[in-house]
Design a protein around this motif. Sequence first.
Motif, PDB file in Angstrom:
ATOM      1  N   GLY A   1     -63.595  27.821-100.002  1.00 28.08           N
ATOM      2  CA  GLY A   1     -64.710  26.929 -99.717  1.00 28.08           C
ATOM      3  C   GLY A   1     -65.585  26.580-100.899  1.00 28.08           C
ATOM      4  N   MET A   2     -65.212  26.985-102.089  1.00 27.27           N
ATOM      5  CA  MET A   2     -66.081  26.735-103.244  1.00 27.27           C
ATOM      6  C   MET A   2     -66.039  25.278-103.693  1.00 27.27           C
ATOM      7  SD  MET A   2     -67.750  29.438-103.898  1.00 27.27           S
ATOM      8  CE  MET A   2     -68.435  28.980-105.500  1.00 27.27           C
ATOM      9  N   ASN A   3     -64.897  24.621-103.546  1.00 26.58           N
ATOM     10  CA  ASN A   3     -64.785  23.235-103.994  1.00 26.58           C
ATOM     11  C   ASN A   3     -64.770  22.230-102.849  1.00 26.58           C
ATOM     12  OD1 ASN A   3     -64.636  23.864-106.772  1.00 26.58           O
ATOM     13  ND2 ASN A   3     -62.481  24.416-106.542  1.00 26.58           N
ATOM     14  N   LEU A   4     -64.314  22.631-101.674  1.00 23.28           N
ATOM     15  CA  LEU A   4     -64.242  21.754-100.515  1.00 23.28           C
ATOM     16  C   LEU A   4     -64.712  22.510 -99.283  1.00 23.28           C
ATOM     17  CD1 LEU A   4     -60.691  20.197-101.037  1.00 23.28           C
ATOM     18  CD2 LEU A   4     -62.840  18.971-101.274  1.00 23.28           C
ATOM     19  N   SER A   5     -65.455  21.824 -98.423  1.00 18.73           N
ATOM     20  CA  SER A   5     -65.844  22.389 -97.138  1.00 18.73           C
ATOM     21  C   SER A   5     -64.906  21.821 -96.083  1.00 18.73           C
ATOM     22  CB  SER A   5     -67.300  22.036 -96.809  1.00 18.73           C
ATOM     23  OG  SER A   5     -68.182  22.615 -97.756  1.00 18.73           O
ATOM     24  N   THR A   6     -63.982  22.636 -95.593  1.00 15.92           N
ATOM     25  CA  THR A   6     -62.949  22.158 -94.682  1.00 15.92           C
ATOM     26  C   THR A   6     -63.511  21.908 -93.286  1.00 15.92           C
ATOM     27  OG1 THR A   6     -62.295  24.395 -94.050  1.00 15.92           O
ATOM     28  CG2 THR A   6     -61.210  23.441 -95.967  1.00 15.92           C
ATOM     29  N   SER A   7     -62.996  20.895 -92.617  1.00 18.05           N
ATOM     30  CA  SER A   7     -63.361  20.587 -91.231  1.00 18.05           C
ATOM     31  C   SER A   7     -62.152  19.984 -90.542  1.00 18.05           C
ATOM     32  CB  SER A   7     -64.551  19.624 -91.179  1.00 18.05           C
ATOM     33  OG  SER A   7     -64.216  18.367 -91.740  1.00 18.05           O
ATOM     34  N   SER A   8     -62.211  19.883 -89.212  1.00 16.47           N
ATOM     35  CA  SER A   8     -61.118  19.299 -88.419  1.00 16.47           C
ATOM     36  C   SER A   8     -59.767  19.905 -88.806  1.00 16.47           C
ATOM     37  CB  SER A   8     -61.081  17.775 -88.603  1.00 16.47           C
ATOM     38  OG  SER A   8     -62.295  17.193 -88.210  1.00 16.47           O
ATOM     39  N   VAL A   9     -59.721  21.236 -88.887  1.00 16.88           N
ATOM     40  CA  VAL A   9     -58.496  21.923 -89.295  1.00 16.88           C
ATOM     41  C   VAL A   9     -57.440  21.800 -88.196  1.00 16.88           C
ATOM     42  CG1 VAL A   9     -57.490  24.140 -89.965  1.00 16.88           C
ATOM     43  CG2 VAL A   9     -59.799  23.535 -90.730  1.00 16.88           C
ATOM     44  N   GLN A  10     -56.207  21.454 -88.584  1.00 15.02           N
ATOM     45  CA  GLN A  10     -55.085  21.362 -87.657  1.00 15.02           C
ATOM     46  C   GLN A  10     -53.846  21.959 -88.313  1.00 15.02           C
ATOM     47  OE1 GLN A  10     -54.613  17.790 -85.179  1.00 15.02           O
ATOM     48  NE2 GLN A  10     -56.325  16.901 -86.299  1.00 15.02           N
ATOM     49  N   TRP A  11     -53.020  22.563 -87.472  1.00 12.73           N
ATOM     50  CA  TRP A  11     -51.777  23.149 -87.970  1.00 12.73           C
ATOM     51  C   TRP A  11     -50.637  22.638 -87.098  1.00 12.73           C
ATOM     52  CZ3 TRP A  11     -51.374  28.992 -89.541  1.00 12.73           C
ATOM     53  CH2 TRP A  11     -50.252  29.176 -90.335  1.00 12.73           C
ATOM     54  N   PRO A  12     -50.105  21.450 -87.405  1.00  6.03           N
ATOM     55  CA  PRO A  12     -49.075  20.858 -86.555  1.00  6.03           C
ATOM     56  C   PRO A  12     -47.716  21.525 -86.744  1.00  6.03           C
ATOM     57  CG  PRO A  12     -49.500  19.456 -88.447  1.00  6.03           C
ATOM     58  CD  PRO A  12     -50.499  20.571 -88.511  1.00  6.03           C
ATOM     59  N   ALA A  13     -46.866  21.329 -85.776  1.00  7.17           N
ATOM     60  CA  ALA A  13     -45.503  21.857 -85.852  1.00  7.17           C
ATOM     61  C   ALA A  13     -44.776  21.263 -87.053  1.00  7.17           C
ATOM     62  CB  ALA A  13     -44.749  21.533 -84.563  1.00  7.17           C
ATOM     63  N   GLY A  14     -43.845  22.057 -87.592  1.00  8.13           N
ATOM     64  CA  GLY A  14     -43.030  21.574 -88.698  1.00  8.13           C
ATOM     65  C   GLY A  14     -43.673  21.718 -90.059  1.00  8.13           C
ATOM     66  N   HIS A  15     -44.833  22.345 -90.141  1.00  4.80           N
ATOM     67  CA  HIS A  15     -45.521  22.486 -91.421  1.00  4.80           C
ATOM     68  C   HIS A  15     -45.910  23.943 -91.644  1.00  4.80           C
ATOM     69  CE1 HIS A  15     -45.950  18.125 -92.066  1.00  4.80           C
ATOM     70  NE2 HIS A  15     -46.123  18.061 -90.755  1.00  4.80           N
ATOM     71  N   ASP A  16     -45.680  24.411 -92.857  1.00  4.88           N
ATOM     72  CA  ASP A  16     -46.026  25.790 -93.202  1.00  4.88           C
ATOM     73  C   ASP A  16     -47.508  25.961 -93.501  1.00  4.88           C
ATOM     74  OD1 ASP A  16     -43.371  26.545 -92.978  1.00  4.88           O
ATOM     75  OD2 ASP A  16     -42.936  26.128 -95.083  1.00  4.88           O
ATOM     76  N   GLN A  17     -48.186  24.856 -93.828  1.00  5.71           N
ATOM     77  CA  GLN A  17     -49.593  24.927 -94.198  1.00  5.71           C
ATOM     78  C   GLN A  17     -50.411  23.953 -93.351  1.00  5.71           C
ATOM     79  OE1 GLN A  17     -50.768  27.146 -96.313  1.00  5.71           O
ATOM     80  NE2 GLN A  17     -48.731  27.907 -96.882  1.00  5.71           N
ATOM     81  N   PRO A  18     -51.658  24.296 -93.082  1.00  6.98           N
ATOM     82  CA  PRO A  18     -52.497  23.438 -92.235  1.00  6.98           C
ATOM     83  C   PRO A  18     -53.027  22.213 -92.960  1.00  6.98           C
ATOM     84  CG  PRO A  18     -53.745  25.339 -92.970  1.00  6.98           C
ATOM     85  CD  PRO A  18     -52.336  25.555 -93.445  1.00  6.98           C
ATOM     86  N   PHE A  19     -53.534  21.266 -92.187  1.00  6.14           N
ATOM     87  CA  PHE A  19     -54.211  20.069 -92.665  1.00  6.14           C
ATOM     88  C   PHE A  19     -55.699  20.199 -92.333  1.00  6.14           C
ATOM     89  CE2 PHE A  19     -49.866  18.937 -92.105  1.00  6.14           C
ATOM     90  CZ  PHE A  19     -49.582  17.848 -92.913  1.00  6.14           C
ATOM     91  N   PHE A  20     -56.520  19.477 -93.072  1.00 10.31           N
ATOM     92  CA  PHE A  20     -57.946  19.461 -92.760  1.00 10.31           C
ATOM     93  C   PHE A  20     -58.586  18.227 -93.385  1.00 10.31           C
ATOM     94  CE2 PHE A  20     -57.522  21.946 -96.670  1.00 10.31           C
ATOM     95  CZ  PHE A  20     -58.474  21.380 -97.507  1.00 10.31           C
ATOM     96  N   SER A  21     -59.805  17.940 -92.959  1.00  2.26           N
ATOM     97  CA  SER A  21     -60.607  16.877 -93.562  1.00  2.26           C
ATOM     98  C   SER A  21     -61.714  17.514 -94.384  1.00  2.26           C
ATOM     99  CB  SER A  21     -61.218  15.981 -92.478  1.00  2.26           C
ATOM    100  OG  SER A  21     -60.216  15.407 -91.665  1.00  2.26           O
ATOM    101  N   ALA A  22     -62.263  16.752 -95.332  1.00  4.05           N
ATOM    102  CA  ALA A  22     -63.367  17.270 -96.142  1.00  4.05           C
ATOM    103  C   ALA A  22     -64.045  16.120 -96.869  1.00  4.05           C
ATOM    104  CB  ALA A  22     -62.883  18.306 -97.161  1.00  4.05           C
ATOM    105  N   ASP A  23     -65.361  16.259 -97.068  1.00  7.03           N
ATOM    106  CA  ASP A  23     -66.070  15.351 -97.962  1.00  7.03           C
ATOM    107  C   ASP A  23     -65.587  15.594 -99.387  1.00  7.03           C
ATOM    108  OD1 ASP A  23     -67.566  14.346 -95.893  1.00  7.03           O
ATOM    109  OD2 ASP A  23     -69.344  15.550 -96.312  1.00  7.03           O
ATOM    110  N   TYR A  24     -65.367  14.503-100.130  1.00  7.23           N
ATOM    111  CA  TYR A  24     -64.935  14.655-101.513  1.00  7.23           C
ATOM    112  C   TYR A  24     -65.398  13.464-102.345  1.00  7.23           C
ATOM    113  CZ  TYR A  24     -62.070  15.076-105.690  1.00  7.23           C
ATOM    114  OH  TYR A  24     -61.660  15.166-106.993  1.00  7.23           O
ATOM    115  N   ARG A  25     -66.484  13.654-103.085  1.00 13.29           N
ATOM    116  CA  ARG A  25     -66.990  12.678-104.050  1.00 13.29           C
ATOM    117  C   ARG A  25     -67.096  11.272-103.471  1.00 13.29           C
ATOM    118  NH1 ARG A  25     -67.560  14.929-108.979  1.00 13.29           N
ATOM    119  NH2 ARG A  25     -67.962  12.866-109.840  1.00 13.29           N
ATOM    120  N   GLY A  26     -67.690  11.142-102.287  1.00 19.33           N
ATOM    121  CA  GLY A  26     -67.905   9.836-101.690  1.00 19.33           C
ATOM    122  C   GLY A  26     -66.815   9.383-100.747  1.00 19.33           C
ATOM    123  N   SER A  27     -65.732  10.146-100.632  1.00 19.81           N
ATOM    124  CA  SER A  27     -64.659   9.847 -99.682  1.00 19.81           C
ATOM    125  C   SER A  27     -64.549  10.997 -98.687  1.00 19.81           C
ATOM    126  CB  SER A  27     -63.316   9.670-100.404  1.00 19.81           C
ATOM    127  OG  SER A  27     -63.360   8.607-101.334  1.00 19.81           O
TER     128      SER A  27
END
Length: 674
Positions: free
Chosen positions: A313-339
């Motif tokens: 969490g030092m560089n990105l604050s993760t939100s809306s975390v999801q771990w869909p089938a077929g993936h070894d690692q989760p997805f998430f949303s985050a604020d990042y420099r205006g995006s």
Amino acid sequence: MPTVSLRSLVFGVLLLVLASPAALQAQERGMQPADYYHLKMSSDAQISPDGTRIVFVRTSIAEDRRSRESSLWMVPADGSAAPYAFTQGTSDRSPRWSPSGDRIAFLSSRDEKPQLHIIRTDGGEAHAVTELEQGSIRAYEWLPSGERVLLTLSIDPSVEDPTEEADEPEGPRPDTTVVREAAYRTGAGSFLGAERHTLWMLTLDEGTLTPLAGDSDYHIHNATVSPDGETVAFNADFTGEEFDAGFNQDIHLLALDSGEVRTLDTPERRAQNPVFSPDGTHLLYHHTADRYEPTELHRIPVDGGTPEVLHDGMNLSTSSVQWPAGHDQPFFSADYRGSHPIFQLTPTASASALIGEGASLSTPSFSDDGTRIAYTRHDETTPPQVWTARADGSDAQALSTFNAEMLDSLAVQPYERFTFEHDGGGTLDGFLLRPVGFEDGDSYPLVLNIKGGPGGMWGHEWFHEMQMLAAAGYGVVFTNYRGSTGYGYDFQSAVRLDYGGVDYRDNMALVDAALERFDWIDDERLLITGGSHGGFLTNWITTQTDRFRAAVTQRSVSNWISEAGTQAFPPREMNAEFGGSLWTNFDYYWNRSPLQFADQVTTPTLIIHSQNDHITPIGQGMEWYYALKNGGVPTKMVMFAGEGHGLSRGGAPVNLVERLKQMMQWFEQWDGVE
């Protein structure tokens, strides 16, 4: 750190080139406040289990202009056909596909009281599957069998049957509100009652509701069902301190067959937002060690074990975390420099931005096989619309373009982004809009628009206010000052116990940087506005300088002393934010209050405030009005009845538009005064 593709950078440069001043002059006009009434907003895009269709919510302004209407729309995920209306209601929202994809559940108030409805995806009429007389549905989730639905109800835990009407005492009732807890108000302007967030199971064939868990001492948050349908994970504070602003939350597991609840051994303090792995063997969750500490992403075995840190969490604050089938690692949303992109975690605990740089993405949902994703996307030139892409970010395409015809006739434009240094030696982002009709060689006024927070972030998102200010002939500039999210934990925490310090200096550095960079800005025609923390800073800045010709302060704080005891946050939270109570750290509260220095203000000021605001109560605006009137400062106050802190985004449309008109009129009144 997130990776930025060369393709994204080139595309961003092309946008700026294509949106040259000459091209903008060819447009008919800029956006006016009343144009807001004609916008159609898309939200909550949900892809079908097989990935072929997307259902979403389309919202428009009602004819009375005092409310909004929403219905469900459908669109093929391959873009082969245009979106079409799927329901005919005016309050339909929160659609969710059944596991087999043959039905869609949604919430609607078409029968007056909001109920859960179901409609078949091959056509037919929607029908209500709940008959609640007490309580309300906060959230719901299908069980994998498709035969039951998990409901989170906001209801008095003593209620045994929500479908029965509550007993009403005979005779007149006193007009009282009784409070006992430290947390007793909401930011929306209402008082908390005996209702708690509790879990219930709805059996569809029988139409029965069965209580699962809940108590008067706590809320149940973020309930989610395991892939096998046998367990519900949620977070709650069983210590009894939740309504005294306790910071504890734990992850609990409810076995649906036995009703047994067990608590996972997570680190102390706040563990929340559980998400099951695709095989159901692990849980992801967020952990925060204390207030104003970074939020980490952890993983823990469901059967018990030692949690591991996946992201610090030092560089990105993760939100809306999801771990869909077929993936070894989760997805998430985050604020990042205006995006606000969608990221995927890598095995080395870094994060790669897949989709959304230069935009803001929300409500991502995945097909059952994890190969396709649906989401809503917006930026400074386009309101939220439905998009889809492959899970790796490729093949991204827009599926809805409801506002295209109107926007094509208006001079909306992207931001010009630049960087500058703050007094600590670090880098800040500046975002600027040129006035509509801009011509080289002419000079123009500039509005400093200050974001609220201090957390949160502005950037590549739809915010009609910016385009309307530009249409009125003003340049507009803003920055994500220190304290904002999207730039790392150290950046965000820099404003801690320094309100009116780094946040003030960063905004003034922005003005200086803009004047140095853009020679068309008239430094004698500077204007200022902001809301919430931005309203506080607007007040504060006008006590420190007379550089601004006029100010519009919105839902502001003028006096931290009176703010502390009248707003919705209980003592523990306020004491943490200000490093102590009024009695132990009085000087900080008062020395950072604009009211102390109000006798130094000379800037003509419009005060906009909502009468039902419980975050920055109406008294804050009234105290500022009294102080400026006492000092002979040209001042006007506009108060909105029935509105809360969120007037600028979610207020009654007629009030939202009137707020914009009042701002424009005030700036116009004072911009030309010598």
